[in-house]
Design a protein around this motif. Structure first.
Motif, PDB file in Angstrom:
ATOM      1  N   ASP A   1       0.846  -1.189   0.000  1.00 25.86           N
ATOM      2  CA  ASP A   1       0.000   0.000   0.000  1.00 25.86           C
ATOM      3  C   ASP A   1       0.886   1.244   0.000  1.00 25.86           C
ATOM      4  N   LEU A   2       0.856   1.990  -1.089  1.00 21.85           N
ATOM      5  CA  LEU A   2       1.595   3.253  -1.151  1.00 21.85           C
ATOM      6  C   LEU A   2       0.696   4.460  -0.908  1.00 21.85           C
ATOM      7  N   ARG A   3      -0.615   4.248  -0.958  1.00 25.91           N
ATOM      8  CA  ARG A   3      -1.531   5.362  -0.718  1.00 25.91           C
ATOM      9  C   ARG A   3      -1.444   5.840   0.732  1.00 25.91           C
ATOM     10  N   ALA A   4      -1.324   4.892   1.668  1.00 28.14           N
ATOM     11  CA  ALA A   4      -1.275   5.261   3.088  1.00 28.14           C
ATOM     12  C   ALA A   4      -0.102   6.196   3.402  1.00 28.14           C
ATOM     13  N   PRO A   5       1.139   5.858   2.994  1.00 26.38           N
ATOM     14  CA  PRO A   5       2.227   6.797   3.275  1.00 26.38           C
ATOM     15  C   PRO A   5       2.113   8.112   2.506  1.00 26.38           C
ATOM     16  N   LEU A   6       1.509   8.074   1.311  1.00 27.11           N
ATOM     17  CA  LEU A   6       1.296   9.314   0.569  1.00 27.11           C
ATOM     18  C   LEU A   6       0.370  10.255   1.341  1.00 27.11           C
ATOM     19  N   ARG A   7      -0.668   9.691   1.946  1.00 22.79           N
ATOM     20  CA  ARG A   7      -1.669  10.514   2.621  1.00 22.79           C
ATOM     21  C   ARG A   7      -1.317  10.792   4.086  1.00 22.79           C
TER      22      ARG A   7
ATOM     23  N   ASP B   1       9.482  10.606   2.812  1.00 22.65           N
ATOM     24  CA  ASP B   1      10.330   9.581   3.421  1.00 22.65           C
ATOM     25  C   ASP B   1       9.579   8.267   3.625  1.00 22.65           C
ATOM     26  N   GLY B   2       8.328   8.356   4.106  1.00 18.00           N
ATOM     27  CA  GLY B   2       7.547   7.146   4.330  1.00 18.00           C
ATOM     28  C   GLY B   2       7.234   6.422   3.039  1.00 18.00           C
ATOM     29  N   LEU B   3       6.970   7.191   1.975  1.00 17.62           N
ATOM     30  CA  LEU B   3       6.709   6.602   0.659  1.00 17.62           C
ATOM     31  C   LEU B   3       7.937   5.832   0.162  1.00 17.62           C
ATOM     32  N   ILE B   4       9.099   6.452   0.261  1.00 18.25           N
ATOM     33  CA  ILE B   4      10.324   5.805  -0.225  1.00 18.25           C
ATOM     34  C   ILE B   4      10.623   4.545   0.581  1.00 18.25           C
ATOM     35  N   THR B   5      10.413   4.603   1.887  1.00 17.63           N
ATOM     36  CA  THR B   5      10.622   3.425   2.735  1.00 17.63           C
ATOM     37  C   THR B   5       9.694   2.290   2.315  1.00 17.63           C
ATOM     38  N   ALA B   6       8.427   2.620   2.032  1.00 20.03           N
ATOM     39  CA  ALA B   6       7.454   1.603   1.619  1.00 20.03           C
ATOM     40  C   ALA B   6       7.825   1.001   0.267  1.00 20.03           C
ATOM     41  N   ILE B   7       8.297   1.828  -0.653  1.00 21.79           N
ATOM     42  CA  ILE B   7       8.718   1.327  -1.968  1.00 21.79           C
ATOM     43  C   ILE B   7       9.877   0.356  -1.806  1.00 21.79           C
ATOM     44  N   ARG B   8      10.876   0.741  -1.035  1.00 22.52           N
ATOM     45  CA  ARG B   8      12.052  -0.121  -0.858  1.00 22.52           C
ATOM     46  C   ARG B   8      11.679  -1.450  -0.191  1.00 22.52           C
ATOM     47  N   ALA B   9      10.809  -1.401   0.799  1.00 26.31           N
ATOM     48  CA  ALA B   9      10.386  -2.625   1.483  1.00 26.31           C
ATOM     49  C   ALA B   9       9.654  -3.559   0.520  1.00 26.31           C
ATOM     50  N   ALA B  10       8.858  -2.975  -0.376  1.00 26.14           N
ATOM     51  CA  ALA B  10       8.113  -3.792  -1.340  1.00 26.14           C
ATOM     52  C   ALA B  10       9.042  -4.435  -2.362  1.00 26.14           C
ATOM     53  N   ILE B  11       9.995  -3.672  -2.880  1.00 22.84           N
ATOM     54  CA  ILE B  11      10.914  -4.213  -3.883  1.00 22.84           C
ATOM     55  C   ILE B  11      11.744  -5.340  -3.280  1.00 22.84           C
ATOM     56  N   ALA B  12      11.997  -5.278  -1.989  1.00 17.81           N
ATOM     57  CA  ALA B  12      12.739  -6.353  -1.317  1.00 17.81           C
ATOM     58  C   ALA B  12      11.950  -7.657  -1.301  1.00 17.81           C
ATOM     59  N   ARG B  13      10.641  -7.589  -1.606  1.00 12.36           N
ATOM     60  CA  ARG B  13       9.805  -8.800  -1.657  1.00 12.36           C
ATOM     61  C   ARG B  13       9.477  -9.218  -3.089  1.00 12.36           C
ATOM     62  N   LYS B  14      10.054  -8.561  -4.072  1.00 11.49           N
ATOM     63  CA  LYS B  14       9.698  -8.907  -5.461  1.00 11.49           C
ATOM     64  C   LYS B  14      10.059 -10.366  -5.735  1.00 11.49           C
ATOM     65  N   PRO B  15       9.100 -11.157  -6.222  1.00 10.30           N
ATOM     66  CA  PRO B  15       9.368 -12.587  -6.438  1.00 10.30           C
ATOM     67  C   PRO B  15      10.164 -12.838  -7.709  1.00 10.30           C
ATOM     68  N   LYS B  16      10.620 -14.048  -7.838  1.00  2.00           N
ATOM     69  CA  LYS B  16      11.409 -14.410  -9.028  1.00  2.00           C
ATOM     70  C   LYS B  16      10.537 -14.525 -10.262  1.00  2.00           C
ATOM     71  N   GLY B  17       9.282 -14.962 -10.081  1.00  2.00           N
ATOM     72  CA  GLY B  17       8.428 -15.153 -11.257  1.00  2.00           C
ATOM     73  C   GLY B  17       6.974 -15.349 -10.883  1.00  2.00           C
TER      74      GLY B  17
END
Length: 335
Positions: free
Chosen positions: A284-290, A296-312
């Motif tokens: 959820d990126l809407r929550a940190p945006l709002r 800062d909160g948006l960037i933290t949320a983006i980085r945390a999500a990319i750390a979970r990107k699956p292989k396929g």
């Protein structure tokens, strides 16, 4: 603020962002939407200002290509103001490409303004050149309006790529006519396998499924084919038709897994970040945006999500059932 580039757990740099700006559309294509769609409340959608902050945050983290999708992105009110805002990242060199995927219905109105914003090419979804079949597949669309839009885009200097969903029993007989029309018009053409996204009611996705291996084989009966190493940052594999010189793409999520080189993520019109089109995991990126006017909160949320990107992903049509089927509609995630 930390600006180290986004790298996923499999050492893939994330440089391509696809953003849906609306779930609404002026068509109701049978493989994409139910005829009577329940659209999201407007309060749930990101505002244009929030979309600017979100996209700018990704661009600051190394995203170089931004594709705007929908629904139909050009039916979003004041959407040109968003394109004008994003053009500043083209001017600075932070962004190398700003583009969109559209059904073409609004291109006659907006093509010249899109070009002025720095858009160089557009993808237009077009599954048939027969007016009656076009009305059938889109339910509400008019082919003449889309063709007028494509002509307007070309006149404005935009490179047009036609995206055609391969639909068994619907456009099989148009394979060669569509190919010839694109060659005559100077448009690239990409075929896409129908994907198991969302519940369509009476429409059976297995009945619609036409594997692109068969599309390629049929093209090979009329043309000499040369495999190309080209990549546009997306999932397509390309061939050239030697007789016409045109490039044909194949997007085959079901018969050819293209995940190993995946460099992209998608954000829905409600701010959900999907790290993989074929997985349900999201952030959820809407929550940190709002929650804050600071990013800062948006960037933290983006980085945390990319750390979970699956292989396929898990799409599979084997054994006559749809394994890995997604519950959400394509109009929600973005095409």
């Amino acid at each position: 603020m930390e600006t180290a580039p986004l790298i996923d757990p499999f050492a893939r740099p994330i440089t391509y962002l696809r953003v849906s700006v609306t779930d609404r559309c002026d068509f109701r294509c049978t493989y994409c939407m139910a005829e009577h769609m329940q659209f999201l409340p407007k309060r749930d959608l990101l505002t244009l200002e929030e979309l600017d902050r979100l996209c700018s945050g990704f661009i600051g983290l190394g995203v170089k290509k931004l594709r705007i999708t929908g629904g139909e992105p050009l039916v979003r009110k004041n959407i040109l103001s968003f394109f004008r805002a994003m053009s500043r990242h083209l001017d600075s060199g932070a962004l190398t490409e700003l583009t969109l995927t559209t059904n073409g219905s609004q291109l006659a109105r907006f093509a010249s303004e899109l070009a002025a914003c720095g858009v160089k090419r557009v993808n237009v979804s077009l599954d048939t050149l027969v007016p009656e079949k076009f009305a059938e597949i889109t339910r509400w669309g008019r082919l003449a309006q889309v063709l007028e839009g494509i002509d307007a885009a070309t006149a404005a200097g935009l490179k047009v790529k036609i995206n055609t969903v391969a639909l068994k029993g619907f456009n099989e007989d148009e394979l060669i006519p569509l190919t010839r029309w694109c060659a005559d018009q100077g448009h690239d053409l990409t075929f896409i396998e129908v994907m198991p996204m969302g519940e369509m009611g009476e429409e059976n996705r297995l009945d619609q499924y036409w594997p692109l291996s068969d599309v390629r084989a049929r093209l090979g009966e009329s043309y000499a084919l040369t495999d190309l190493p080209d990549s546009t940052g997306g999932p397509a594999r390309y061939i050239r038709l030697n007789e016409t010189g045109q490039r044909i793409g194949f997007i085959t999520p079901l018969t050819h897994n293209f995940c190993e080189s995946c460099n992209r993520v998608r954000v829905t019109c409600t701010g959900e970040l999907f790290m993989c089109l074929g997985q349900e995991d999201k952030a959820d990126l809407r929550a940190p945006l709002r929650a804050s006017t600071e990013d800062d909160g948006l960037i933290t949320a983006i980085r945390a999500a990319i750390a979970r990107k699956p292989k396929g992903h898990d799409f599979d049509y084997s054994r006559q059932r749809v394994a890995g089927q997604m519950s959400r509609h394509m109009s929600h995630t973005g095409g």
